[in-house]
Design a protein around this motif. Structure first.
Motif, PDB file in Angstrom:
ATOM      1  N   GLU A  29      19.347  17.551 -26.775  1.00 51.98           N
ATOM      2  CA  GLU A  29      18.635  18.681 -26.185  1.00 51.98           C
ATOM      3  C   GLU A  29      17.644  18.133 -25.162  1.00 51.98           C
ATOM      4  O   GLU A  29      17.572  16.927 -24.953  1.00 51.98           O
ATOM      5  N   TYR A  30      16.876  19.011 -24.524  1.00 55.27           N
ATOM      6  CA  TYR A  30      16.021  18.575 -23.426  1.00 55.27           C
ATOM      7  C   TYR A  30      14.625  19.170 -23.495  1.00 55.27           C
ATOM      8  O   TYR A  30      14.451  20.321 -23.884  1.00 55.27           O
ATOM      9  N   MET A  31      13.657  18.364 -23.054  1.00 57.14           N
ATOM     10  CA  MET A  31      12.307  18.847 -22.797  1.00 57.14           C
ATOM     11  C   MET A  31      12.131  18.805 -21.285  1.00 57.14           C
ATOM     12  O   MET A  31      12.453  17.794 -20.651  1.00 57.14           O
ATOM     13  N   VAL A  32      11.649  19.907 -20.710  1.00 52.46           N
ATOM     14  CA  VAL A  32      11.396  19.972 -19.272  1.00 52.46           C
ATOM     15  C   VAL A  32       9.888  19.861 -19.068  1.00 52.46           C
ATOM     16  O   VAL A  32       9.108  20.606 -19.667  1.00 52.46           O
ATOM     17  N   TYR A  33       9.515  18.905 -18.227  1.00 49.02           N
ATOM     18  CA  TYR A  33       8.114  18.648 -17.918  1.00 49.02           C
ATOM     19  C   TYR A  33       7.823  19.160 -16.512  1.00 49.02           C
ATOM     20  O   TYR A  33       8.592  18.930 -15.589  1.00 49.02           O
ATOM     21  N   VAL A  34       6.692  19.839 -16.376  1.00 48.25           N
ATOM     22  CA  VAL A  34       6.195  20.265 -15.072  1.00 48.25           C
ATOM     23  C   VAL A  34       4.810  19.649 -14.932  1.00 48.25           C
ATOM     24  O   VAL A  34       3.952  19.841 -15.798  1.00 48.25           O
ATOM     25  N   GLU A  35       4.622  18.889 -13.870  1.00 47.41           N
ATOM     26  CA  GLU A  35       3.368  18.145 -13.673  1.00 47.41           C
ATOM     27  C   GLU A  35       3.062  17.266 -14.888  1.00 47.41           C
ATOM     28  O   GLU A  35       1.912  17.170 -15.317  1.00 47.41           O
ATOM     29  N   GLU A  36       4.112  16.663 -15.452  1.00 41.68           N
ATOM     30  CA  GLU A  36       4.046  15.763 -16.613  1.00 41.68           C
ATOM     31  C   GLU A  36       3.634  16.460 -17.909  1.00 41.68           C
ATOM     32  O   GLU A  36       3.346  15.808 -18.904  1.00 41.68           O
ATOM     33  N   LYS A  37       3.621  17.792 -17.906  1.00 42.05           N
ATOM     34  CA  LYS A  37       3.279  18.553 -19.103  1.00 42.05           C
ATOM     35  C   LYS A  37       4.559  19.130 -19.714  1.00 42.05           C
ATOM     36  O   LYS A  37       5.374  19.706 -18.994  1.00 42.05           O
ATOM     37  N   PRO A  38       4.750  19.003 -21.037  1.00 41.87           N
ATOM     38  CA  PRO A  38       5.953  19.540 -21.668  1.00 41.87           C
ATOM     39  C   PRO A  38       5.886  21.067 -21.717  1.00 41.87           C
ATOM     40  O   PRO A  38       5.142  21.653 -22.500  1.00 41.87           O
ATOM     41  N   ILE A  39       6.666  21.727 -20.865  1.00 40.63           N
ATOM     42  CA  ILE A  39       6.556  23.171 -20.695  1.00 40.63           C
ATOM     43  C   ILE A  39       7.726  23.927 -21.333  1.00 40.63           C
ATOM     44  O   ILE A  39       7.530  24.915 -22.026  1.00 40.63           O
ATOM     45  N   LEU A  40       8.945  23.486 -21.085  1.00 40.57           N
ATOM     46  CA  LEU A  40      10.128  24.189 -21.566  1.00 40.57           C
ATOM     47  C   LEU A  40      10.933  23.306 -22.510  1.00 40.57           C
ATOM     48  O   LEU A  40      11.096  22.114 -22.270  1.00 40.57           O
ATOM     49  N   LEU A  41      11.462  23.918 -23.549  1.00 41.83           N
ATOM     50  CA  LEU A  41      12.367  23.249 -24.464  1.00 41.83           C
ATOM     51  C   LEU A  41      13.725  23.919 -24.293  1.00 41.83           C
ATOM     52  O   LEU A  41      13.814  25.152 -24.349  1.00 41.83           O
ATOM     53  N   VAL A  42      14.749  23.140 -24.012  1.00 43.90           N
ATOM     54  CA  VAL A  42      16.080  23.705 -23.791  1.00 43.90           C
ATOM     55  C   VAL A  42      16.996  23.200 -24.909  1.00 43.90           C
ATOM     56  O   VAL A  42      17.268  22.001 -24.998  1.00 43.90           O
ATOM     57  N   CYS A  43      17.410  24.111 -25.768  1.00 42.80           N
ATOM     58  CA  CYS A  43      18.260  23.792 -26.912  1.00 42.80           C
ATOM     59  C   CYS A  43      19.434  24.761 -26.935  1.00 42.80           C
ATOM     60  O   CYS A  43      19.244  25.978 -26.789  1.00 42.80           O
ATOM     61  N   ASP A  44      20.633  24.224 -27.122  1.00 45.04           N
ATOM     62  CA  ASP A  44      21.846  25.059 -27.166  1.00 45.04           C
ATOM     63  C   ASP A  44      21.942  25.984 -25.963  1.00 45.04           C
ATOM     64  O   ASP A  44      22.266  27.166 -26.098  1.00 45.04           O
ATOM     65  N   ASN A  45      21.612  25.461 -24.782  1.00 40.91           N
ATOM     66  CA  ASN A  45      21.674  26.207 -23.519  1.00 40.91           C
ATOM     67  C   ASN A  45      20.753  27.433 -23.502  1.00 40.91           C
ATOM     68  O   ASN A  45      21.003  28.393 -22.778  1.00 40.91           O
ATOM     69  N   THR A  46      19.690  27.398 -24.296  1.00 45.91           N
ATOM     70  CA  THR A  46      18.696  28.472 -24.344  1.00 45.91           C
ATOM     71  C   THR A  46      17.340  27.854 -24.023  1.00 45.91           C
ATOM     72  O   THR A  46      17.025  26.770 -24.500  1.00 45.91           O
ATOM     73  N   VAL A  47      16.534  28.569 -23.221  1.00 45.35           N
ATOM     74  CA  VAL A  47      15.229  28.055 -22.783  1.00 45.35           C
ATOM     75  C   VAL A  47      14.126  28.687 -23.636  1.00 45.35           C
ATOM     76  O   VAL A  47      14.028  29.910 -23.733  1.00 45.35           O
ATOM     77  N   TYR A  48      13.310  27.824 -24.229  1.00 44.98           N
ATOM     78  CA  TYR A  48      12.234  28.266 -25.115  1.00 44.98           C
ATOM     79  C   TYR A  48      10.882  27.857 -24.541  1.00 44.98           C
ATOM     80  O   TYR A  48      10.759  26.806 -23.917  1.00 44.98           O
ATOM     81  N   VAL A  49       9.861  28.703 -24.806  1.00 45.95           N
ATOM     82  CA  VAL A  49       8.479  28.359 -24.489  1.00 45.95           C
ATOM     83  C   VAL A  49       7.632  28.658 -25.721  1.00 45.95           C
ATOM     84  O   VAL A  49       7.931  29.569 -26.493  1.00 45.95           O
ATOM     85  N   LYS A  50       6.565  27.866 -25.875  1.00 42.27           N
ATOM     86  CA  LYS A  50       5.669  28.067 -27.013  1.00 42.27           C
ATOM     87  C   LYS A  50       5.045  29.447 -26.962  1.00 42.27           C
ATOM     88  O   LYS A  50       4.776  29.984 -25.887  1.00 42.27           O
ATOM     89  N   ILE A  51       4.783  29.986 -28.118  1.00 44.85           N
ATOM     90  CA  ILE A  51       4.069  31.260 -28.212  1.00 44.85           C
ATOM     91  C   ILE A  51       2.573  30.947 -28.105  1.00 44.85           C
ATOM     92  O   ILE A  51       1.982  30.398 -29.020  1.00 44.85           O
TER      93      ILE A  51
END
Length: 110
Positions: A29-51
């Protein structure tokens, strides 16, 4: 089912312009970083963000789900809506910190 490379490339394309973007593969799976901050988690082709409170009003209609077993519940981001995705990222950036670098463990071989 692991996230496909096509999916992660699409996610990064959709949020281009939101800052410096990179991703890191972790256990298929993948963690997407924006400006070196972990912003998006992509698991099973679905994009998640923290609540988080900073996006609660904007994401009140969003579906929620668990990215992996044992994870806390996250919002599911509609990554197809490019403008909205970038807006959510801009709201999150001030509230997410850059992770501290881990110290490398030294292996002692006798």
């Amino acid at each position: 089912m692991a996230t496909s490379s096509d999916c992660i490339e699409y996610v990064c394309e959709q949020i281009s312009g939101a800052g410096t973007i990179r991703y890191r593969k972790m256990f298929g799976e993948y963690m997407v970083y924006v400006e070196e901050k972990p912003i998006l988690l992509v698991c099973d082709n679905t994009v998640y963000v923290k609540i988080l409170d900073c996006i609660r009003d904007k994401m009140k209609e969003a579906q929620k789900g668990f990215p992996y077993d044992g994870a806390k519940e996250h919002y599911i981001l509609d990554i197809d809506n490019r403008k909205f995705s970038k807006e959510i990222i801009s709201l999150l950036l001030p509230f997410i910190s850059v992770p501290k670098p881990r110290k490398k463990k030294q292996r002692v071989i006798e």
